[in-house]
Design a protein around this motif. Structure first.
Motif, PDB file in Angstrom:
ATOM      1  N   PRO A 164      40.475 -12.325 -27.363  1.00 15.65           N
ATOM      2  CA  PRO A 164      41.885 -12.056 -27.079  1.00 15.65           C
ATOM      3  C   PRO A 164      42.783 -13.035 -27.831  1.00 15.65           C
ATOM      4  O   PRO A 164      42.532 -14.240 -27.845  1.00 15.65           O
ATOM      5  N   VAL A 165      43.818 -12.507 -28.463  1.00 10.30           N
ATOM      6  CA  VAL A 165      44.777 -13.368 -29.165  1.00 10.30           C
ATOM      7  C   VAL A 165      45.703 -13.997 -28.131  1.00 10.30           C
ATOM      8  O   VAL A 165      46.321 -13.297 -27.325  1.00 10.30           O
ATOM      9  N   LEU A 166      45.799 -15.328 -28.152  1.00  8.41           N
ATOM     10  CA  LEU A 166      46.583 -16.085 -27.181  1.00  8.41           C
ATOM     11  C   LEU A 166      47.897 -16.533 -27.818  1.00  8.41           C
ATOM     12  O   LEU A 166      47.927 -16.952 -28.977  1.00  8.41           O
ATOM     13  N   ASP A 167      48.949 -16.494 -27.041  1.00  9.37           N
ATOM     14  CA  ASP A 167      50.271 -16.914 -27.507  1.00  9.37           C
ATOM     15  C   ASP A 167      51.040 -17.391 -26.277  1.00  9.37           C
ATOM     16  O   ASP A 167      50.530 -17.318 -25.160  1.00  9.37           O
ATOM     17  N   GLY A 168      52.252 -17.890 -26.475  1.00  4.57           N
ATOM     18  CA  GLY A 168      52.985 -18.277 -25.286  1.00  4.57           C
ATOM     19  C   GLY A 168      54.148 -19.201 -25.524  1.00  4.57           C
ATOM     20  O   GLY A 168      54.583 -19.442 -26.653  1.00  4.57           O
ATOM     21  N   ALA A 169      54.619 -19.731 -24.412  1.00  4.68           N
ATOM     22  CA  ALA A 169      55.783 -20.613 -24.398  1.00  4.68           C
ATOM     23  C   ALA A 169      55.457 -21.945 -25.052  1.00  4.68           C
ATOM     24  O   ALA A 169      54.315 -22.427 -25.008  1.00  4.68           O
ATOM     25  N   THR A 170      56.489 -22.567 -25.606  1.00  2.05           N
ATOM     26  CA  THR A 170      56.332 -23.899 -26.181  1.00  2.05           C
ATOM     27  C   THR A 170      55.751 -24.876 -25.163  1.00  2.05           C
ATOM     28  O   THR A 170      54.819 -25.629 -25.462  1.00  2.05           O
ATOM     29  N   ALA A 171      56.286 -24.853 -23.943  1.00  2.07           N
ATOM     30  CA  ALA A 171      55.859 -25.813 -22.930  1.00  2.07           C
ATOM     31  C   ALA A 171      54.415 -25.622 -22.510  1.00  2.07           C
ATOM     32  O   ALA A 171      53.794 -26.546 -21.976  1.00  2.07           O
ATOM     33  N   LEU A 172      53.846 -24.432 -22.747  1.00  2.00           N
ATOM     34  CA  LEU A 172      52.480 -24.152 -22.303  1.00  2.00           C
ATOM     35  C   LEU A 172      51.469 -24.153 -23.439  1.00  2.00           C
ATOM     36  O   LEU A 172      50.291 -23.846 -23.216  1.00  2.00           O
ATOM     37  N   LEU A 173      51.890 -24.529 -24.634  1.00  2.00           N
ATOM     38  CA  LEU A 173      50.939 -24.629 -25.747  1.00  2.00           C
ATOM     39  C   LEU A 173      49.747 -25.526 -25.411  1.00  2.00           C
ATOM     40  O   LEU A 173      48.614 -25.187 -25.754  1.00  2.00           O
ATOM     41  N   PRO A 174      49.917 -26.669 -24.731  1.00  2.00           N
ATOM     42  CA  PRO A 174      48.732 -27.483 -24.399  1.00  2.00           C
ATOM     43  C   PRO A 174      47.708 -26.746 -23.546  1.00  2.00           C
ATOM     44  O   PRO A 174      46.520 -27.047 -23.615  1.00  2.00           O
ATOM     45  N   VAL A 175      48.160 -25.789 -22.747  1.00  2.00           N
ATOM     46  CA  VAL A 175      47.225 -25.052 -21.893  1.00  2.00           C
ATOM     47  C   VAL A 175      46.459 -24.024 -22.707  1.00  2.00           C
ATOM     48  O   VAL A 175      45.222 -23.997 -22.706  1.00  2.00           O
ATOM     49  N   TYR A 176      47.159 -23.142 -23.420  1.00  2.00           N
ATOM     50  CA  TYR A 176      46.403 -22.070 -24.072  1.00  2.00           C
ATOM     51  C   TYR A 176      45.640 -22.546 -25.307  1.00  2.00           C
ATOM     52  O   TYR A 176      44.612 -21.964 -25.667  1.00  2.00           O
ATOM     53  N   ALA A 177      46.093 -23.648 -25.920  1.00  2.00           N
ATOM     54  CA  ALA A 177      45.276 -24.240 -26.986  1.00  2.00           C
ATOM     55  C   ALA A 177      43.983 -24.817 -26.405  1.00  2.00           C
ATOM     56  O   ALA A 177      42.906 -24.692 -27.006  1.00  2.00           O
ATOM     57  N   ALA A 178      44.074 -25.436 -25.217  1.00  2.00           N
ATOM     58  CA  ALA A 178      42.879 -25.971 -24.561  1.00  2.00           C
ATOM     59  C   ALA A 178      41.948 -24.859 -24.110  1.00  2.00           C
ATOM     60  O   ALA A 178      40.717 -25.016 -24.131  1.00  2.00           O
ATOM     61  N   VAL A 179      42.498 -23.717 -23.703  1.00  2.00           N
ATOM     62  CA  VAL A 179      41.669 -22.564 -23.322  1.00  2.00           C
ATOM     63  C   VAL A 179      40.867 -22.086 -24.526  1.00  2.00           C
ATOM     64  O   VAL A 179      39.655 -21.843 -24.428  1.00  2.00           O
ATOM     65  N   ALA A 180      41.527 -21.953 -25.677  1.00  2.00           N
ATOM     66  CA  ALA A 180      40.817 -21.527 -26.885  1.00  2.00           C
ATOM     67  C   ALA A 180      39.722 -22.516 -27.249  1.00  2.00           C
ATOM     68  O   ALA A 180      38.601 -22.130 -27.602  1.00  2.00           O
ATOM     69  N   HIS A 181      40.030 -23.810 -27.158  1.00  2.00           N
ATOM     70  CA  HIS A 181      39.040 -24.840 -27.475  1.00  2.00           C
ATOM     71  C   HIS A 181      37.833 -24.753 -26.539  1.00  2.00           C
ATOM     72  O   HIS A 181      36.692 -24.976 -26.958  1.00  2.00           O
ATOM     73  N   ALA A 182      38.092 -24.408 -25.286  1.00  2.00           N
ATOM     74  CA  ALA A 182      37.018 -24.370 -24.289  1.00  2.00           C
ATOM     75  C   ALA A 182      36.141 -23.142 -24.411  1.00  2.00           C
ATOM     76  O   ALA A 182      34.942 -23.199 -24.113  1.00  2.00           O
ATOM     77  N   VAL A 183      36.690 -22.027 -24.863  1.00  2.00           N
ATOM     78  CA  VAL A 183      35.989 -20.737 -24.748  1.00  2.00           C
ATOM     79  C   VAL A 183      35.641 -20.117 -26.101  1.00  2.00           C
ATOM     80  O   VAL A 183      34.635 -19.410 -26.219  1.00  2.00           O
TER      81      VAL A 183
END
Length: 317
Positions: free
Chosen positions: A73-92
């Motif tokens: 799944p392609v992940l995108d999102g708010a500036t403030a939540l970049l640390p979360v979805y970048a960490a999700v990609a790194h984890a999975v």
């Protein structure tokens, strides 16, 4: 006689000019001197600091029990939540899934960074699968309806909506009603809320941004009013807690207590801080990729919630 009249005219002009300057000083300058800066002009996030699989990245670096190799799944999102979805990609995701160069994430990357406005458009248009955002604005929901797209908003965490001023501003707290009245233009001077005799510069954000949409909900129907000369005053701004505290980490500003409570993680969890907003994993209900649902379900597990908490936010668990 002619010389006398000329001197009298010159004296009158000087007197009028001095009077005008004195009036301006009393009405404007004296109230704006030492105006504590522009407090709310937060710099944008440096996405280089929050890249998955980058050696010097500031994200949480875990490897999850869930691993995906195909149909990412392609992940995108708010500036403030970049640390979360970048960490999700790194984890999975696999390490080669997020190609990046100086221009940003490349086409084909499983992570994109288009901020709230771009991310909501991308998930509706089908160029992103899951976007990590605060609640959509009325315009963003209308765009989805126009395109015949039903969006699913799955809460995955919560965050304090905060208000901040320059660190030199003596005001330490405001009530919710005072903040609403400031942004509605009914309170225009810091003196009226326990501060110094300075105009209040209440700055809002870009329409459609997550923080601006949250502010409109906070206002409970009161319109935000711009006041003449307010830009000369001491400012107040708003955003989400971790963006101010963890990402920007600007020692020149301070977050205010609201209704007597600090916007701490403990007060968010306990409910003591009164202005808390959920944030979501948002996806199309008709997305055919089964990994979308698998990843969203993983975010709600103990492992996924731990990643959210360790990223600096407040999980649901």
């Amino acid at each position: 006689m002619k010389t006398f009249r000329q001197m009298a005219a010159i004296a009158l002009v000087i007197t009028l000019f001095a009077s005008f300057n004195a009036a301006i000083y009393m009405l404007v300058t004296s109230r704006c001197a030492n105006n504590f800066g522009t407090a709310s002009q937060l710099r944008s996030i440096d996405e280089e600091n929050y890249r998955p699989f980058a050696e010097n990245s500031r994200i949480v670096k875990h490897k999850a029990s869930l691993q995906m190799a195909d149909d990412l799944p392609v992940l995108d999102g708010a500036t403030a939540l970049l640390p979360v979805y970048a960490a999700v990609a790194h984890a999975v995701y696999p390490a080669d899934s997020c190609p990046y160069d100086e221009s940003g994430y490349l086409p084909g990357s499983a992570v994109q960074y288009r901020n709230t406005v771009g991310a909501y458009k991308a998930v509706v248009d089908g160029t992103a699968d899951i976007v990590f955002c605060a609640e959509a604005s009325a315009g963003q929901k209308a765009y989805a309806d126009e395109k015949g797209v039903e969006l699913v908003f799955q809460p995955i965490g919560q965050e304090a909506f905060v208000f901040f001023v320059n660190a030199q501003n003596p005001v330490e707290e405001l009530t919710q009603e005072q903040i609403r009245n400031i942004y509605a233009g009914q309170i225009t001077n810091w003196r009226d809320v326990g501060g110094l005799d300075r105009l209040i510069h209440a700055i809002d954000r870009k329409p459609g941004s997550g923080s601006q949409s949250a502010m409109l909900r906070f206002m409970q129907g009161k319109p935000i009013e711009k006041k003449p000369f307010a830009f000369l005053g001491a400012s107040i701004g708003f955003s989400f807690r971790y963006y101010v505290e963890g990402i920007v980490a600007d020692g020149h500003i301070k977050m205010l207590r609201v209704d007597g409570a600090e916007p701490s993680a403990e007060n968010i969890r306990s409910g003591a801080y009164p202005v808390v907003s959920p944030f979501y994993a948002v996806y199309r209900r008709d997305d055919p990729n089964p990994n979308v649902h698998l990843l969203v379900e993983w975010l709600l597990t103990e492992e996924g919630q731990r990643l959210i908490n360790e990223s600096g936010y407040v999980g649901l668990q």
